[in-house]
Design a protein around this motif. Structure first.
Motif, short mmCIF file in Angstrom:
data_model
loop_
_atom_site.label_atom_id
_atom_site.label_comp_id
_atom_site.label_asym_id
_atom_site.label_seq_id
_atom_site.Cartn_x
_atom_site.Cartn_y
_atom_site.Cartn_z
N GLU A 1 0.87 -1.11 -0.08
CA GLU A 1 0.18 0.09 0.19
C GLU A 1 0.85 1.10 0.08
O GLU A 1 1.98 1.45 0.60
N ASN B 1 -4.51 5.04 -1.86
CA ASN B 1 -5.67 5.42 -1.25
C ASN B 1 -6.53 6.72 -2.05
O ASN B 1 -5.53 7.69 -2.49
N GLU C 1 -8.01 2.21 -3.23
CA GLU C 1 -8.56 1.99 -1.89
C GLU C 1 -9.63 3.10 -1.75
O GLU C 1 -9.13 4.27 -1.45
N ASP D 1 -11.76 0.45 1.53
CA ASP D 1 -11.23 0.63 2.98
C ASP D 1 -11.85 0.85 3.95
O ASP D 1 -12.81 1.56 3.94
N LYS E 1 -11.63 -4.36 2.90
CA LYS E 1 -10.38 -4.41 4.13
C LYS E 1 -10.78 -4.04 5.50
O LYS E 1 -11.67 -3.16 5.59
CA CA Z 1 -5.79 2.42 3.05
#
Ligand code: CA
Ligand code: C2E
Ligand code: CA
Ligand code: CA
Length: 278
Positions: free
Chosen positions: A57, A117, A149, A179, A200
């Motif tokens: 990530e 993200n 995400e 997420d 997630k």
């Molecule tokens: Ca994240």
């Protein structure tokens, strides 16, 4: 900003005044940070049940010249408010795609994915889908290696718009992960309509998973939900073997957390990958 007070709205609450001043300073600092390339990206490994890395990530870092590293939690919301998150987010996306292109040329790394993200503001921007497409095309990467995400807060915009945009990304071949799932207000009927690949589990539920029956139940529910919707599931914030084992028992077979590796600058990540392989 010295004379800003003169023309500013008059606050009668000194505490609010202090907060407003701090925010204005942060916004100014952020603009400068963007101009002066003070942003960095750390990468945190995501690993499978066999301990093998499946990807990373990308986590944004701000190296302020006169401060310690500033945590994203302390500047992302200001970046959103000032719209700076648009160019910064695009930069993260481009960096991730460039990194994927580099790894694609290396047999020991070409299996790795990178998760990026995406903030609500960024997702809502009319050019977002085009930007993702351009970043992928310019880097010449396989789209599924890029994982976006997204968070439940996107649903506040309206389900139809969100589903349509996610659909365009999905059609492009990008991988979509939800997420912080369970933290927001998304309803299960919404979830069913979103073209997702992965859920997630937030670290907030993982933290006390062994001692808090509610957290354990939530984690179990998310895992079951993922299984019944045909999605993969990953847990973040995994710090102990016991947490990992519990998650594995429940059927969660992908993890991210300090137990495996903290977020690392790219050079250190490359070393981590080499050590893992060797
Ligand atoms: Ca994240
Ligand atoms: P997130 O997406 O939920 O990221 C996970 C956070 O958990 C990261 O915090 C990571 O460093 C931290 N973490 C990883 N392993 C562990 C662990 O084992 N235990 C604990 N307690 N924490 C762990 P970080 O890097 O401070 O990022 C905070 C948040 O900032 C992220 O939360 C994400 O929402 C946001 N963020 C980070 N980078 C970006 C970015 O490029 N764009 C946008 N829009 N948001 C970003
Ligand atoms: Ca999270
Ligand atoms: Ca979060």
């Amino acid at each position: 900003a010295k004379n800003a007070g003169r023309n500013a709205v008059c606050f009668f609450d000194p505490e609010m005044q202090a907060v407003a001043t701090a925010n204005a300073t942060l916004a100014t600092d952020l603009r400068q940070a963007w101009r002066e390339n003070q942003f960095l990206i750390d990468y945190q490994p995501q690993v499978g049940a066999d301990g093998r890395m499946s990807g990373v990530e990308a986590l944004l870092r701000w190296r302020h010249p006169h401060r310690d590293l500033v945590a994203p939690a302390d500047f992302i919301s200001t970046a959103e408010e000032t719209s700076l998150i648009i160019p910064i987010g695009r930069w993260v996306l481009e960096q991730a795609c460039a990194q994927l292109a580099e790894w694609a040329r290396r047999p020991d790394r070409r299996h790795l994915s990178i998760a990026v993200n995406v903030s609500v503001r960024q997702f809502r921007h009319p050019d977002f889908v085009d930007e993702v497409m351009t970043a992928i095309a310019d880097a010449g990467i396989a789209p599924h290696k890029l994982k976006l995400e997204l968070t439940e807060s996107l649903l506040a915009e309206g389900i139809e718009v969100t589903v349509a945009k996610m659909g365009s990304l999905k059609d492009m071949g990008v991988t979509l992960s939800l997420d912080d799932f369970g933290m927001g207000y998304s309803s299960l009927s919404y979830l069913k309509r979103l073209p997702l690949d992965q859920l997630k589990i937030d670290k907030a539920f993982v933290k006390d998973i062994l001692t808090d029956a509610n957290d354990a139940a939530i984690a179990r529910t998310i895992i079951g939900l993922a299984q019944s919707l045909g999605l993969s599931v990953i847990a973040e914030g995994v710090e102990t073997r016991e947490q990992r084992d519990f998650l594995a028992q429940q059927g969660c077979l992908e993890y991210q957390g300090y137990l495996f590796c903290k977020p690392l600058p790219i050079e250190e990540l490359e070393q981590f990958i080499d050590r893992q392989a060797g």
